[in-house]
Design a protein around this motif. Sequence first.
Motif, PDB file in Angstrom:
ATOM      1  N   ASN A 103     -10.568  75.452 -16.626  1.00  0.00           N
ATOM      2  CA  ASN A 103     -10.242  74.579 -17.426  1.00  0.00           C
ATOM      3  C   ASN A 103     -10.156  72.909 -17.488  1.00  0.00           C
ATOM      4  O   ASN A 103      -8.635  72.552 -17.701  1.00  0.00           O
ATOM      5  N   GLY A 104     -11.002  72.733 -16.562  1.00  0.00           N
ATOM      6  CA  GLY A 104     -11.462  71.219 -15.998  1.00  0.00           C
ATOM      7  C   GLY A 104     -10.587  71.241 -14.952  1.00  0.00           C
ATOM      8  O   GLY A 104     -10.398  70.587 -14.354  1.00  0.00           O
ATOM      9  N   ILE A 105      -9.453  72.576 -14.636  1.00  0.00           N
ATOM     10  CA  ILE A 105      -9.223  71.814 -12.934  1.00  0.00           C
ATOM     11  C   ILE A 105      -9.747  72.621 -12.341  1.00  0.00           C
ATOM     12  O   ILE A 105      -9.694  74.050 -11.985  1.00  0.00           O
ATOM     13  N   SER A 135      -1.068  79.588 -16.430  1.00  0.00           N
ATOM     14  CA  SER A 135      -0.021  78.412 -17.389  1.00  0.00           C
ATOM     15  C   SER A 135      -1.082  76.917 -16.738  1.00  0.00           C
ATOM     16  O   SER A 135      -0.520  76.886 -15.550  1.00  0.00           O
ATOM     17  N   LEU A 136      -0.904  76.345 -17.493  1.00  0.00           N
ATOM     18  CA  LEU A 136      -1.738  74.573 -17.019  1.00  0.00           C
ATOM     19  C   LEU A 136      -0.554  73.723 -17.111  1.00  0.00           C
ATOM     20  O   LEU A 136      -0.513  72.896 -16.823  1.00  0.00           O
ATOM     21  N   ILE A 181      -5.813  73.924  -8.139  1.00  0.00           N
ATOM     22  CA  ILE A 181      -5.101  75.686  -8.610  1.00  0.00           C
ATOM     23  C   ILE A 181      -5.399  76.595  -7.465  1.00  0.00           C
ATOM     24  O   ILE A 181      -6.700  76.918  -6.553  1.00  0.00           O
ATOM     25  N   LEU A 182      -4.612  77.333  -6.496  1.00  0.00           N
ATOM     26  CA  LEU A 182      -4.517  77.738  -5.253  1.00  0.00           C
ATOM     27  C   LEU A 182      -4.805  78.943  -5.186  1.00  0.00           C
ATOM     28  O   LEU A 182      -3.546  79.555  -6.001  1.00  0.00           O
ATOM     29  N   LEU A 222      -0.647  76.557 -10.028  1.00  0.00           N
ATOM     30  CA  LEU A 222      -1.105  75.425 -10.174  1.00  0.00           C
ATOM     31  C   LEU A 222      -0.422  74.354  -8.944  1.00  0.00           C
ATOM     32  O   LEU A 222       1.172  74.275  -9.067  1.00  0.00           O
ATOM     33  N   CYS A 223      -1.098  73.426  -8.481  1.00  0.00           N
ATOM     34  CA  CYS A 223      -0.165  72.894  -7.402  1.00  0.00           C
ATOM     35  C   CYS A 223      -1.032  71.521  -7.798  1.00  0.00           C
ATOM     36  O   CYS A 223      -2.138  71.288  -8.460  1.00  0.00           O
TER      37      CYS A 223
END
Length: 140
Positions: free
Chosen positions: A63-65, A96-97, A129-130, A138-139
């Motif tokens: 999603n673009g991350i 979850s974003l 995203i890790l 999500l970091c």
Amino acid sequence: MLFRSGGKSKSYAGSFENKAKTFLKENMGLFNFENESYVDNLVLTKTVNRNNGVFVRLQQTYNGIPVSGGEYIMRFDKDNKVTYAGGSLYNKLNLSLLPPLSESEAIQVAKNYMNLTVLENVPYGTLVILPKNNDYYLCW
């Protein structure tokens, strides 16, 4: 997963991003990709021309991350044939974003952790995203 062909792949046309994605989609089974959407979400981050070919780096996104550690590097020879492809993609991403902290909260936590009171530059955060222990976080 690593692929070395010695220049025996077929020749690809189009931009290097499209060439790379087409090759990866045609060889999904070889690279153990879950589905084409993982290839579709790769973003070209670097192209380097060398005398013996062109090296392409693709970054996995969700999603673009950007996904930390999710990338593929490929080499195309002068005939636009893939001679090398290697890297890793993370399958079954589902998270979850909505970050648990805002960007400013994350910066404050980092400043406190490092005992910083004055900064020379204005900090900023970038979501990533890790992957860790078969889970995803999500970091900032």
